[in-house]
Design a protein around this motif. Structure first.
Motif, mmCIF file in Angstrom:
data_model
loop_
_atom_site.group_PDB
_atom_site.id
_atom_site.type_symbol
_atom_site.label_atom_id
_atom_site.label_comp_id
_atom_site.label_asym_id
_atom_site.label_seq_id
_atom_site.Cartn_x
_atom_site.Cartn_y
_atom_site.Cartn_z
ATOM 1 N N ASP A 52 -4.475 4.721 3.155
ATOM 2 C CA ASP A 52 -3.159 4.140 3.459
ATOM 3 C C ASP A 52 -2.012 4.827 2.730
ATOM 4 O O ASP A 52 -0.904 4.293 2.689
ATOM 5 N N GLN A 53 -2.243 5.998 2.154
ATOM 6 C CA GLN A 53 -1.182 6.687 1.430
ATOM 7 C C GLN A 53 -0.427 7.661 2.332
ATOM 8 O O GLN A 53 -0.992 8.235 3.269
ATOM 9 N N LEU A 127 -10.468 3.678 -1.528
ATOM 10 C CA LEU A 127 -10.275 5.121 -1.390
ATOM 11 C C LEU A 127 -9.006 5.598 -2.094
ATOM 12 O O LEU A 127 -8.938 6.725 -2.567
ATOM 13 N N LYS A 128 -7.998 4.751 -2.170
ATOM 14 C CA LYS A 128 -6.774 5.141 -2.872
ATOM 15 C C LYS A 128 -7.067 5.458 -4.333
ATOM 16 O O LYS A 128 -6.570 6.451 -4.881
ATOM 17 N N GLY A 191 3.612 7.618 -9.942
ATOM 18 C CA GLY A 191 4.586 7.134 -8.978
ATOM 19 C C GLY A 191 3.929 6.459 -7.790
ATOM 20 O O GLY A 191 2.705 6.302 -7.718
ATOM 21 N N ALA A 192 4.759 6.076 -6.814
ATOM 22 C CA ALA A 192 4.257 5.337 -5.659
ATOM 23 C C ALA A 192 3.618 6.250 -4.619
ATOM 24 O O ALA A 192 2.590 5.923 -4.033
ATOM 25 N N ASP A 193 4.242 7.392 -4.361
ATOM 26 C CA ASP A 193 3.761 8.307 -3.317
ATOM 27 C C ASP A 193 3.387 9.633 -3.979
ATOM 28 O O ASP A 193 4.229 10.516 -4.148
ATOM 29 N N ILE A 194 2.120 9.790 -4.322
ATOM 30 C CA ILE A 194 1.734 10.907 -5.191
ATOM 31 C C ILE A 194 1.321 12.158 -4.435
ATOM 32 O O ILE A 194 1.187 13.221 -5.033
#
Length: 253
Positions: A52-53, A127-128, A191-194
């Protein structure tokens, strides 16, 4: 050199087609995302259906017409069963599972759409969290922090985040450097979106937005929420900055 296109050797040798345990159709490797989760108003990035990233790199997309399933390269690299080599405290094989469970890394039941599950013990890993880097750099001084897989029986020890100054739940995974005595929450460090790419251009409602590194000595204020941009990346359009993808999407909606 005629252009600045660069590939790691491992990325250059990725298989063009592969079967994956969490999807019934063959997956085809594409150098750029062809289907965006937010395609109604965002072009140039995609959301992995496994973790979901957000991502803007190579993507494995389902080869069947009409099926929009897609995985980023990291999630596509997992096999089933697999041994999570980074986590030395658990050496049982892990299997993919889409049922709900509490991720042992972040202690959340909403970590990812897909999980890795041990059938021998009470072990579930989203998985994240399974794709977190083992080592990450802190600030500009080259300090390297290592992923710590939670601490047990630490009644007399307390861990505090160097960045947000809040207490770290020692049972969750976090980043640590013993020699420097520095600890950070995963989100505070990465951070949020790596997995976004610096200097990559996305298009939101017809407006070009650039993803840039947030590595200056002073931190810009977010045009949308008014807070400082503190994550690894920030989003720039015109002469404005946004701290997160969520903020900039909210602005253009």
């Amino acid at each position: 050199m005629q252009c600045d296109f660069v590939l790691h050797e491992a990325c250059a040798n990725l298989p063009c087609k592969k079967n994956h345990a969490i999807h019934t159709h063959p997956l085809i490797l594409h150098p750029f995302p062809l289907k965006q989760k937010f395609k109604a108003f965002v072009n140039g990035m995609f959301a992995c259906n496994g973790c979901d990233q957000l991502n803007c790199g190579f993507v494995y997309k389902c080869g069947k017409k009409g099926c929009g399933f897609q995985l980023d390269v990291r999630c596509a690299s997992f096999t089933s069963p697999t041994i999570h080599g980074n986590y030395h405290q658990h050496d049982h094989p892990l299997f993919f599972n889409k049922t709900r469970g509490t991720c042992m890394s972040c202690r959340s039941s909403k970590c990812s759409s897909y999980l890795l599950e041990c059938r021998k013990c009470n072990f579930v890993l989203g998985l994240k969290c399974a794709t977190l880097p083992i080592v990450a750099q802190y600030k500009h001084n080259g300090y390297r922090l290592t992923l710590c897989y939670g601490q047990q029986n630490t009644r007399n020890l307390q861990y505090w985040c160097e960045k947000c100054k809040l207490k770290i739940d020692e049972k969750t995974w976090f980043y640590s450097c013993i020699s420097l005595k520095v600890n950070l929450h995963v989100k505070c460090l990465l951070g949020a979106d790596i997995y976004l790419k610096p200097h990559h251009i996305i298009n939101i409602s017809g407006e070009e937005v650039e993803i840039v590194r947030n590595d200056g000595s002073s931190k810009a204020f977010c045009y949308v929420c008014g807070r400082r941009c503190v994550d690894m990346f920030k989003f720039r359009w015109l002469d404005r900055y946004s701290c997160t993808f969520l903020c900039i999407v909210t602005f253009f909606l």
